[in-house]
Every structure is written in structure tokens, then in C-alpha cells.
Design an enzyme around this catalytic site. Sequence first.
Site, PDB file in Angstrom:
ATOM      1  N   TYR A  97     -74.661  10.131 -70.993  1.00 59.13           N
ATOM      2  CA  TYR A  97     -75.225  10.894 -69.874  1.00 59.13           C
ATOM      3  C   TYR A  97     -76.078  12.049 -70.403  1.00 59.13           C
ATOM      4  N   GLY A 142     -80.214  10.676 -59.982  1.00 60.36           N
ATOM      5  CA  GLY A 142     -79.672  10.257 -61.267  1.00 60.36           C
ATOM      6  C   GLY A 142     -78.185  10.023 -61.126  1.00 60.36           C
ATOM      7  N   LEU A 143     -77.624   9.416 -62.147  1.00 59.88           N
ATOM      8  CA  LEU A 143     -76.173   9.216 -62.195  1.00 59.88           C
ATOM      9  C   LEU A 143     -75.582  10.284 -63.107  1.00 59.88           C
ATOM     10  N   PHE A 200     -75.222  24.767 -65.214  1.00 58.68           N
ATOM     11  CA  PHE A 200     -73.868  24.850 -65.751  1.00 58.68           C
ATOM     12  C   PHE A 200     -72.930  24.117 -64.766  1.00 58.68           C
ATOM     13  N   ASN A 201     -71.866  24.708 -64.255  1.00 60.79           N
ATOM     14  CA  ASN A 201     -70.952  23.904 -63.423  1.00 60.79           C
ATOM     15  C   ASN A 201     -71.112  24.241 -61.938  1.00 60.79           C
ATOM     16  N   SER A 210     -79.057  19.600 -67.627  1.00 57.46           N
ATOM     17  CA  SER A 210     -77.651  19.981 -67.653  1.00 57.46           C
ATOM     18  C   SER A 210     -77.316  20.728 -68.936  1.00 57.46           C
ATOM     19  N   LYS A 267     -80.337  12.990 -70.311  1.00 55.67           N
ATOM     20  CA  LYS A 267     -80.942  14.266 -69.872  1.00 55.67           C
ATOM     21  C   LYS A 267     -81.875  14.790 -70.968  1.00 55.67           C
ATOM     22  N   ASP A 313     -63.799  16.949 -73.868  1.00 57.98           N
ATOM     23  CA  ASP A 313     -63.920  18.293 -73.283  1.00 57.98           C
ATOM     24  C   ASP A 313     -64.115  19.344 -74.365  1.00 57.98           C
ATOM     25  N   PHE A 351     -83.795  15.258 -58.530  1.00 64.74           N
ATOM     26  CA  PHE A 351     -82.338  15.286 -58.647  1.00 64.74           C
ATOM     27  C   PHE A 351     -81.766  13.894 -58.907  1.00 64.74           C
ATOM     28  N   VAL A 404     -53.740  19.851 -65.420  1.00 64.17           N
ATOM     29  CA  VAL A 404     -54.575  20.801 -66.171  1.00 64.17           C
ATOM     30  C   VAL A 404     -54.724  20.219 -67.577  1.00 64.17           C
ATOM     31  N   ASN A 434     -81.525   6.574 -52.756  1.00 65.14           N
ATOM     32  CA  ASN A 434     -81.055   5.192 -52.528  1.00 65.14           C
ATOM     33  C   ASN A 434     -79.613   5.157 -52.032  1.00 65.14           C
TER      34      ASN A 434
HETATM   35  P1  NAD Z   1     -75.166  13.493 -56.615  1.00 66.26           P
HETATM   36  O1  NAD Z   1     -74.698  12.180 -57.125  1.00 66.26           O
HETATM   37  O2  NAD Z   1     -74.422  14.115 -55.491  1.00 66.26           O
HETATM   38  O3  NAD Z   1     -76.714  13.378 -56.190  1.00 66.26           O
HETATM   39  C1  NAD Z   1     -77.615  12.517 -56.818  1.00 66.26           C
HETATM   40  C2  NAD Z   1     -78.313  11.705 -55.734  1.00 66.26           C
HETATM   41  O4  NAD Z   1     -79.252  10.818 -56.356  1.00 66.26           O
HETATM   42  C3  NAD Z   1     -77.359  10.842 -54.914  1.00 66.26           C
HETATM   43  O5  NAD Z   1     -77.578  11.085 -53.539  1.00 66.26           O
HETATM   44  C4  NAD Z   1     -77.711   9.423 -55.315  1.00 66.26           C
HETATM   45  O6  NAD Z   1     -77.526   8.525 -54.225  1.00 66.26           O
HETATM   46  C5  NAD Z   1     -79.159   9.557 -55.723  1.00 66.26           C
HETATM   47  N1  NAD Z   1     -79.622   8.573 -56.699  1.00 66.26           N
HETATM   48  C6  NAD Z   1     -79.045   8.208 -57.876  1.00 66.26           C
HETATM   49  N2  NAD Z   1     -79.780   7.286 -58.516  1.00 66.26           N
HETATM   50  C7  NAD Z   1     -80.872   7.081 -57.737  1.00 66.26           C
HETATM   51  C8  NAD Z   1     -82.014   6.251 -57.851  1.00 66.26           C
HETATM   52  N3  NAD Z   1     -82.162   5.423 -58.908  1.00 66.26           N
HETATM   53  N4  NAD Z   1     -82.950   6.289 -56.883  1.00 66.26           N
HETATM   54  C9  NAD Z   1     -82.805   7.105 -55.814  1.00 66.26           C
HETATM   55  N5  NAD Z   1     -81.740   7.909 -55.643  1.00 66.26           N
HETATM   56  C10 NAD Z   1     -80.783   7.895 -56.594  1.00 66.26           C
HETATM   57  O7  NAD Z   1     -75.244  14.480 -57.873  1.00 66.26           O
HETATM   58  P2  NAD Z   1     -75.569  16.032 -57.918  1.00 66.26           P
HETATM   59  O8  NAD Z   1     -74.351  16.729 -58.377  1.00 66.26           O
HETATM   60  O9  NAD Z   1     -76.229  16.474 -56.667  1.00 66.26           O
HETATM   61  O10 NAD Z   1     -76.583  16.054 -59.134  1.00 66.26           O
HETATM   62  C11 NAD Z   1     -77.987  16.092 -58.949  1.00 66.26           C
HETATM   63  C12 NAD Z   1     -78.642  16.089 -60.310  1.00 66.26           C
HETATM   64  O11 NAD Z   1     -78.181  17.221 -61.059  1.00 66.26           O
HETATM   65  C13 NAD Z   1     -78.326  14.862 -61.158  1.00 66.26           C
HETATM   66  O12 NAD Z   1     -79.485  14.484 -61.859  1.00 66.26           O
HETATM   67  C14 NAD Z   1     -77.270  15.363 -62.115  1.00 66.26           C
HETATM   68  O13 NAD Z   1     -77.282  14.650 -63.324  1.00 66.26           O
HETATM   69  C15 NAD Z   1     -77.695  16.808 -62.320  1.00 66.26           C
HETATM   70  N6  NAD Z   1     -76.581  17.692 -62.730  1.00 66.26           N
HETATM   71  C16 NAD Z   1     -75.442  17.755 -61.962  1.00 66.26           C
HETATM   72  C17 NAD Z   1     -74.379  18.565 -62.376  1.00 66.26           C
HETATM   73  C18 NAD Z   1     -73.102  18.638 -61.570  1.00 66.26           C
HETATM   74  O14 NAD Z   1     -72.092  19.050 -62.136  1.00 66.26           O
HETATM   75  N7  NAD Z   1     -73.098  18.292 -60.278  1.00 66.26           N
HETATM   76  C19 NAD Z   1     -74.486  19.324 -63.549  1.00 66.26           C
HETATM   77  C20 NAD Z   1     -75.661  19.255 -64.292  1.00 66.26           C
HETATM   78  C21 NAD Z   1     -76.711  18.434 -63.859  1.00 66.26           C
HETATM   79  N1  UFG Z   2     -60.129  20.005 -65.475  1.00 68.92           N
HETATM   80  C1  UFG Z   2     -58.754  19.917 -65.352  1.00 68.92           C
HETATM   81  N2  UFG Z   2     -58.250  19.011 -64.471  1.00 68.92           N
HETATM   82  C2  UFG Z   2     -59.037  18.190 -63.717  1.00 68.92           C
HETATM   83  C3  UFG Z   2     -60.444  18.289 -63.852  1.00 68.92           C
HETATM   84  C4  UFG Z   2     -60.951  19.211 -64.757  1.00 68.92           C
HETATM   85  O1  UFG Z   2     -58.008  20.632 -66.011  1.00 68.92           O
HETATM   86  O2  UFG Z   2     -58.514  17.370 -62.948  1.00 68.92           O
HETATM   87  C5  UFG Z   2     -60.692  21.013 -66.409  1.00 68.92           C
HETATM   88  C6  UFG Z   2     -61.509  20.406 -67.539  1.00 68.92           C
HETATM   89  O3  UFG Z   2     -60.671  20.041 -68.620  1.00 68.92           O
HETATM   90  C7  UFG Z   2     -62.463  21.565 -67.861  1.00 68.92           C
HETATM   91  C8  UFG Z   2     -62.701  22.235 -66.495  1.00 68.92           C
HETATM   92  O4  UFG Z   2     -61.597  21.822 -65.682  1.00 68.92           O
HETATM   93  O5  UFG Z   2     -61.835  22.493 -68.707  1.00 68.92           O
HETATM   94  C9  UFG Z   2     -63.996  21.794 -65.827  1.00 68.92           C
HETATM   95  O6  UFG Z   2     -64.049  20.373 -65.758  1.00 68.92           O
HETATM   96  P1  UFG Z   2     -65.087  19.597 -64.819  1.00 68.92           P
HETATM   97  O7  UFG Z   2     -64.778  18.139 -64.942  1.00 68.92           O
HETATM   98  O8  UFG Z   2     -65.092  20.184 -63.458  1.00 68.92           O
HETATM   99  O9  UFG Z   2     -66.512  19.946 -65.460  1.00 68.92           O
HETATM  100  P2  UFG Z   2     -67.073  19.706 -66.935  1.00 68.92           P
HETATM  101  O10 UFG Z   2     -67.327  21.040 -67.536  1.00 68.92           O
HETATM  102  O11 UFG Z   2     -66.219  18.768 -67.687  1.00 68.92           O
HETATM  103  O12 UFG Z   2     -68.468  18.938 -66.672  1.00 68.92           O
HETATM  104  C10 UFG Z   2     -69.368  19.255 -65.603  1.00 68.92           C
HETATM  105  C11 UFG Z   2     -70.014  17.966 -65.122  1.00 68.92           C
HETATM  106  C12 UFG Z   2     -70.905  17.402 -66.200  1.00 68.92           C
HETATM  107  C13 UFG Z   2     -71.928  18.416 -66.584  1.00 68.92           C
HETATM  108  C14 UFG Z   2     -71.285  19.704 -66.999  1.00 68.92           C
HETATM  109  C15 UFG Z   2     -72.385  20.714 -67.129  1.00 68.92           C
HETATM  110  O13 UFG Z   2     -69.010  17.022 -64.784  1.00 68.92           O
HETATM  111  O14 UFG Z   2     -71.590  16.268 -65.701  1.00 68.92           O
HETATM  112  O15 UFG Z   2     -70.359  20.156 -66.004  1.00 68.92           O
HETATM  113  O16 UFG Z   2     -71.938  21.880 -67.627  1.00 68.92           O
HETATM  114  F1  UFG Z   2     -72.673  17.950 -67.613  1.00 68.92           F
END
Ligand code: NAD
Ligand code: UFG
Length: 334
Positions: free
Chosen positions: A148, A82-83, A177-178, A124, A152, A294, A80, A216, A32
Site C-alpha cells: 500500500y 484508492g484502496l 497522518f491518522n 500518506s 503511494k 506496526d 482520493f 490493544v 465506483n
Molecule cells: P475510503 O475507502 O473511505 O475512500 C476511498 C473512495 O475511493 C471509496 O469511496 C471507494 O469506493 C473509492 N474508490 C476506490 N477505488 C476506486 C476506483 N478505482 N475508482 C473509483 N473510485 C474508487 O478511504 P479514505 O479513508 O477516505 O481515503 C481516501 C484516500 O486517502 C485514499 O487514497 C487513502 O489511501 C488515503 N489515505 C487514507 C488514510 C486513512 O487513514 N483513512 C490515511 C492516509 C491516506
Molecule cells: N490499535 C489497537 N487495536 C486495534 C486497532 C489499532 O491497539 O484494534 C493500535 C495500533 O496498534 C496502533 C494504533 O492503534 O498503535 C493506531 O492503529 P490504526 O490501525 O488506527 O492506524 P495505523 O497507524 O496503523 O495506520 C493508519 C492507516 C494507514 C495509514 C496510516 C497513516 O490504517 O493506512 O494510518 O499514518 F497509512
Amino acid sequence: MNILLTGGVGYIGSHTAVVLAQAGHQIVLFDNLCNSLKETVSRLEKIIGSSIVFVEGDVRNTELLITVLQEYQIDSVIHFAGLKAVGESVANPVLYFSNNVQGTISLLQAMQATQVNSLVFSSSATVYGEPVYLPYDEEHPTNPINPYGDTKLQVEIMLRDLANSNPDWKIACLRYFNPVGAHESGLIGDDPSGTPGNLMPYLARVATGQLECLSVFGNDYETRDGTGERDYIHVMDLAEGHMAALSFLNAHAGFHVVNLGTGKSTSVLECVNEFEKASNKKIALRFAPRRDGDLPIYFAKADLAKHKLGWTADRSVSEMCSSAWKFQSSQSKQ
Ligand code: NAD
Ligand code: UFG
């Protein structure tokens, strides 16, 4: 195979689309565009060298999903859509449950109606919560610490129950993971709108000069250098993990939970150092208080993915930084 990627225009979906299309699969992207740009579809077409089917729609539109699943004779879905912003989920949990949980219910209803029963779900590492032990293996207790993460885990529970209800279902929950880094072309990558909340896109914007200084968050943790440690995984390794999961599901029905990580942790300061090398830029930083919510350190036990899926994440932190830099520096020239 014909594969539907919900959220396929987003960061991880678009990289997975490249891997699947280049392996000869027919892909359909459904999104979307609430957190992505349509231009990514044309960029994907440039990388892949052929046209891509893109359907603009919301996963909560079950009727539209049914039409798409039938029209393109979909064999498997990677979900994939989701928010993912933790802070926003705390402020607006209903939005998160609607998108992530209700959206998945709608998808499952459409899949049941069309007898499509192979699904890979984007879960996640956040489902684990406060570590009881490290590394997190898939048996580690789940106890998410924000809405969030709750969404999941709710979806995982629903998928487990669904697989228990009918032995035809083939479901993999991949606990990422990340994810960081970008495709080698520099055409697609992680490009959040507004000020990035995550470390790697923030670092990349400090390196281009779009942002002044990295804060940091915490330098008094009990970690190697006092800053937070995470298991960063190259998005292309992650994308390949999805293809491995689909192949696995072809031969194995049931419900499977698998970590996708490297098994290694890297600190914030180590990331800064690698990014400076990759970009040849000095990153200005200041130490700031810990960020609420964190965890000091977590990383994956990655053995199950190796044994079950035959997949490991091999790309280095240096490759993560250089690809992220290639993407970000080409974006800021536009
Ligand atoms: P992203 O926001 O870049 O991609 C998600 C996509 O889903 C977007 O393009 C968005 O427009 C679309 N979307 C959201 N809600 C929708 C809906 N209701 N209908 C149709 N489309 C919709 O995020 P991403 O980083 O690519 O993450 C993909 C998936 O992986 C997500 O479910 C997220 O929760 C999960 N995930 C991401 C991370 C991360 O750090 N990036 C870590 C763990 C899990
Ligand atoms: N960090 C900083 N400065 C910043 C941003 C992050 O010091 O401006 C640090 C954070 O404190 C942390 C590390 O960098 O120690 C990683 O932070 P991120 O925000 O990049 O990632 P997180 O581990 O907090 O979370 C991410 C996604 C979550 C997901 C998780 C899965 O944002 O949605 O990884 O492991 F659930």
C-alpha cells in the site's frame, strides 16, 4: 472553482466535499462505490442543502473521466480514489497497484487530454516507513514497508516527474497522518464494512456494544504508557487542509509535498480514555501481542503546512472522539 473529487463518496472525500461546497465551490463526486455507499450522497445533500453531482465510475475508465472533466468544466481534481487496507495490499499487491497506480495514470491521461493541470493527491505518512528521526518532516527519507505504501510513493514519484516535465502543472501531495472523527451532524463518518482494522472505528463499536472488547496491540513499546502512539487528526481539519492546498496551488505551480498532521501523538490508552469520556461508556479492553508491521510511535512535523498553506489542525482528540461517537451511535440506532 469546479472541483472533481475522485473517491469523493468515501470517508475523507465526503468530509472534504462538505467543506468545499459550503465555501461555494461546485463539486463533482466520482466514485465506483467499492468502499462506500450511495446513501452518503443523499446525506451530503442534506448537510449542504442542495443537490450534488455524482458520477458512478472507476478511475481506470479514462474515457469516462475525459467526458466528466469536459462536461463539468473542471478546474482542479482532488484524487482520493484508492484502496487503503495494508493487510489486503500484502495479500494482493496487483490489486493495489492496479487501483492506486494504474488508476492515477488513467486520471493523469484524462487530465492531460483535457488540459486540467491542478491536482491534489491523497498520500500518506506511511511513505516514510521506519522513523530515522521524529517528528517526520517532509525531508525524512521515504521507505514504505508494505505494498500500500509502495503505491503511494510510486504515485508521488510519477507526479514529481510530471511536474518536472511541464511547468504548467500544479500538484500537491498531502501526506495524511491518522484521520479520525466525523462531521458534527453525525450524518457522515468512518463506517468500514466488516470488523474495523483501525483503532477509532473499533473503539466506537465497542462503545455501542457491537463489539465486545478492544484488543490493544502491544503494551511494551518504549512509549509514554507502553502502547502505540499516533498523530490523530480530525477529518474536518484534514478536509480544510485540502481547501487550503487548492488555494495555494492557484498561486503556485510545481510539485509540493506537505504533511497534514497535528504534530502531537496520542497513545492507544489515551484514546480509550478520551473515548470513554466522550461516550460516557466503559470500553472493555485486553492487552494483546504487537500487531505485525506496526511502528511504536510516529507523528508529523506540521510546520510546512502552516507556512505554505496557512493551515493548522486545531481540533482536539476529545472532539475527534465525541464526533466519532455521535456518528457511530446514530448509525447503530438505524
Ligand atoms: P475510503 O475507502 O473511505 O475512500 C476511498 C473512495 O475511493 C471509496 O469511496 C471507494 O469506493 C473509492 N474508490 C476506490 N477505488 C476506486 C476506483 N478505482 N475508482 C473509483 N473510485 C474508487 O478511504 P479514505 O479513508 O477516505 O481515503 C481516501 C484516500 O486517502 C485514499 O487514497 C487513502 O489511501 C488515503 N489515505 C487514507 C488514510 C486513512 O487513514 N483513512 C490515511 C492516509 C491516506
Ligand atoms: N490499535 C489497537 N487495536 C486495534 C486497532 C489499532 O491497539 O484494534 C493500535 C495500533 O496498534 C496502533 C494504533 O492503534 O498503535 C493506531 O492503529 P490504526 O490501525 O488506527 O492506524 P495505523 O497507524 O496503523 O495506520 C493508519 C492507516 C494507514 C495509514 C496510516 C497513516 O490504517 O493506512 O494510518 O499514518 F497509512
